[in-house]
Design an enzyme around this catalytic site. Structure first.
Site, mmCIF file in Angstrom:
data_model
loop_
_atom_site.group_PDB
_atom_site.id
_atom_site.type_symbol
_atom_site.label_atom_id
_atom_site.label_comp_id
_atom_site.label_asym_id
_atom_site.label_seq_id
_atom_site.Cartn_x
_atom_site.Cartn_y
_atom_site.Cartn_z
ATOM 1 N N PRO A 13 0.793 -1.233 0.000
ATOM 2 C CA PRO A 13 0.000 0.000 0.000
ATOM 3 C C PRO A 13 0.822 1.279 0.000
ATOM 4 O O PRO A 13 0.305 2.335 -0.387
ATOM 5 C CB PRO A 13 -0.823 -0.113 1.290
ATOM 6 C CG PRO A 13 0.045 -0.937 2.202
ATOM 7 C CD PRO A 13 0.689 -1.948 1.290
ATOM 8 N N ARG A 14 2.094 1.195 0.420
ATOM 9 C CA ARG A 14 2.895 2.422 0.502
ATOM 10 C C ARG A 14 3.663 2.721 -0.779
ATOM 11 O O ARG A 14 4.259 3.791 -0.917
ATOM 12 C CB ARG A 14 3.857 2.338 1.687
ATOM 13 C CG ARG A 14 3.147 2.332 3.038
ATOM 14 C CD ARG A 14 4.113 2.353 4.208
ATOM 15 N NE ARG A 14 4.965 1.174 4.241
ATOM 16 C CZ ARG A 14 6.299 1.200 4.137
ATOM 17 N NH1 ARG A 14 6.939 2.342 3.946
ATOM 18 N NH2 ARG A 14 7.000 0.082 4.207
ATOM 19 N N MET A 17 2.150 2.718 -6.814
ATOM 20 C CA MET A 17 0.928 2.095 -7.330
ATOM 21 C C MET A 17 -0.015 1.752 -6.188
ATOM 22 O O MET A 17 -1.238 1.900 -6.295
ATOM 23 C CB MET A 17 1.281 0.839 -8.125
ATOM 24 C CG MET A 17 1.776 1.103 -9.522
ATOM 25 S SD MET A 17 0.414 1.420 -10.669
ATOM 26 C CE MET A 17 -0.210 -0.253 -10.883
ATOM 27 N N THR A 101 2.224 -7.424 -10.690
ATOM 28 C CA THR A 101 3.657 -7.646 -10.819
ATOM 29 C C THR A 101 3.933 -8.592 -11.982
ATOM 30 O O THR A 101 3.070 -9.370 -12.380
ATOM 31 C CB THR A 101 4.239 -8.248 -9.521
ATOM 32 O OG1 THR A 101 3.509 -9.425 -9.184
ATOM 33 C CG2 THR A 101 4.139 -7.269 -8.387
ATOM 34 N N ALA A 126 -1.863 -9.226 -14.583
ATOM 35 C CA ALA A 126 -1.833 -8.264 -15.689
ATOM 36 C C ALA A 126 -0.485 -7.550 -15.737
ATOM 37 O O ALA A 126 -0.147 -6.825 -14.799
ATOM 38 C CB ALA A 126 -2.963 -7.246 -15.533
ATOM 39 N N ASN A 128 0.111 -5.034 -17.405
ATOM 40 C CA ASN A 128 -0.202 -3.602 -17.470
ATOM 41 C C ASN A 128 -1.694 -3.413 -17.224
ATOM 42 O O ASN A 128 -2.517 -4.047 -17.875
ATOM 43 C CB ASN A 128 0.188 -3.036 -18.838
ATOM 44 C CG ASN A 128 0.296 -1.526 -18.829
ATOM 45 O OD1 ASN A 128 -0.539 -0.833 -18.253
ATOM 46 N ND2 ASN A 128 1.330 -1.005 -19.462
ATOM 47 N N PHE A 129 -2.037 -2.530 -16.280
ATOM 48 C CA PHE A 129 -3.435 -2.268 -15.961
ATOM 49 C C PHE A 129 -4.004 -1.068 -16.714
ATOM 50 O O PHE A 129 -5.185 -0.762 -16.577
ATOM 51 C CB PHE A 129 -3.602 -2.026 -14.459
ATOM 52 C CG PHE A 129 -3.623 -3.280 -13.640
ATOM 53 C CD1 PHE A 129 -4.639 -4.202 -13.795
ATOM 54 C CD2 PHE A 129 -2.633 -3.533 -12.703
ATOM 55 C CE1 PHE A 129 -4.674 -5.362 -13.034
ATOM 56 C CE2 PHE A 129 -2.658 -4.684 -11.931
ATOM 57 C CZ PHE A 129 -3.684 -5.600 -12.096
ATOM 58 N N HIS A 156 10.631 3.603 -19.470
ATOM 59 C CA HIS A 156 10.129 3.668 -18.101
ATOM 60 C C HIS A 156 11.049 4.515 -17.222
ATOM 61 O O HIS A 156 12.172 4.835 -17.593
ATOM 62 C CB HIS A 156 10.018 2.264 -17.498
ATOM 63 C CG HIS A 156 8.829 1.497 -17.976
ATOM 64 N ND1 HIS A 156 8.800 0.851 -19.197
ATOM 65 C CD2 HIS A 156 7.619 1.284 -17.400
ATOM 66 C CE1 HIS A 156 7.623 0.256 -19.348
ATOM 67 N NE2 HIS A 156 6.892 0.507 -18.274
ATOM 68 N N HIS A 157 10.538 4.827 -16.041
ATOM 69 C CA HIS A 157 11.313 5.547 -15.026
ATOM 70 C C HIS A 157 12.559 4.743 -14.657
ATOM 71 O O HIS A 157 12.605 3.519 -14.821
ATOM 72 C CB HIS A 157 10.450 5.785 -13.788
ATOM 73 C CG HIS A 157 9.878 4.525 -13.207
ATOM 74 N ND1 HIS A 157 10.534 3.781 -12.244
ATOM 75 C CD2 HIS A 157 8.721 3.868 -13.470
ATOM 76 C CE1 HIS A 157 9.809 2.725 -11.931
ATOM 77 N NE2 HIS A 157 8.699 2.753 -12.666
ATOM 78 N N LYS A 160 12.750 1.374 -12.305
ATOM 79 C CA LYS A 160 12.188 0.073 -12.696
ATOM 80 C C LYS A 160 13.299 -0.966 -12.733
ATOM 81 O O LYS A 160 14.369 -0.725 -13.303
ATOM 82 C CB LYS A 160 11.502 0.175 -14.058
ATOM 83 C CG LYS A 160 10.789 -1.111 -14.481
ATOM 84 C CD LYS A 160 9.958 -0.881 -15.733
ATOM 85 C CE LYS A 160 9.295 -2.159 -16.206
ATOM 86 N NZ LYS A 160 8.388 -2.749 -15.191
#
Length: 267
Positions: A13-14, A17, A101, A126, A128-129, A156-157, A160
């Site tokens: 949760p932190r 995403m 993931t 998935a 990619n969502f 990507h950033h 990653k």
């Protein structure tokens, strides 16, 4: 979709995403956020730890979380190795996993498919969502029926960890399913610097860019004599993935098998 409440637990949760997923679960009327899984802050609330609009407890033990909160769905947005463990644990406890993931092998997917069949519940993994990214993959598969020359560039950033991205790999797999394998480029080409032509999957070249300032982007470039076709998707923030997460949580309640790829649950 009925208005029956879906009880949700979020792993990670932190994370960036994960924070968006918490917001999604809180603001969606038919979702109930009943818990979260993290490696720290055991038995503290999301409100205390991250000022979220939720008093759901954080658990460091996933099994204790499942036993105490009795969720319908696990949203896992962690790392590949942790995500694999969480997905298996969820299925073993009769909880439907929605996993963002990547890094699942064919053997992993076969094991998870067997678990879904044993438990009679669904699971969605998935790469990619973002719905736009999923459509880009489907459109690329369509285009590959007519353009046999193709390369994939994903951007990507710079935080990653995996390359190429799960989305790029999934795109290449979808293209390969309709395209006769072909070695891309000149048969006698030579790399002056190793890796200059990128990675390769079934003759398709994949290129990875990592830079600060990027989020998640991909371009699929097709070529034919006298013309090119470019299909590109850009995610400018992580909120772009939440429409797919929401859809997956709703759809996983309706299925009794493993689904790999969001393209398999959209028309």
């Amino acid at each position: 979709m009925s208005n029956e409440t879906i009880k949700v637990v979020i792993a990670g949760p932190r994370g960036r995403m994960g924070q968006e997923a918490v917001k999604l679960a809180v603001r969606t009327p038919h979702f109930e956020l009943v818990g979260a899984i993290d490696h720290t802050y055991d038995q503290q609330t999301l409100r205390e730890v991250m000022s979220a609009d939720s008093d759901a407890l954080i658990y460091t033990d996933i099994r204790a979380c499942f036993q105490e909160t009795k969720p319908d769905v696990l949203i896992d947005l962690t790392t590949p190795e942790i995500g694999k463990k969480h997905t298996k644990a969820a299925l073993e406890h009769g909880v439907r996993p929605v996993v963002g993931t990547t890094g699942f092998s064919e053997a992993d997917l076969e094991e998870l498919q067997a678990l879904t069949e044993e438990k009679g519940i669904g699971a969605i993994i998935a790469p990619n969502f973002a719905l736009g990214a999923v459509l880009m993959m489907k459109f690329s598969q369509m285009a590959a029926n007519y353009f046999e020359d193709v390369e994939i560039i994903e951007l990507h950033h710079d935080q990653k960890l995996d390359a190429p991205s799960g989305t790029a790999l999934k795109t290449a797999e979808m293209i390969s399913s309709v395209r006769t394998e072909k070695q891309q480029g000149h048969p006698d080409e030579k790399e002056i610097l190793p890796g200059a032509r990128g990675a390769e999957l079934n003759g398709i070249r994949l290129h990875s860019v990592r830079l600060p300032g990027l989020i998640a982007h991909q371009e699929v470039m097709f070529g034919m004599d006298g013309q090119t076709l470019k299909l590109r998707h850009d995610s400018y923030n992580r909120a772009s993935f939440m429409s797919g997460v929401k859809l997956s949580v709703e759809q996983v309640m309706k299925i009794d098998q493993l689904v790999y790829g969001l393209e398999n649950i959209i028309d």
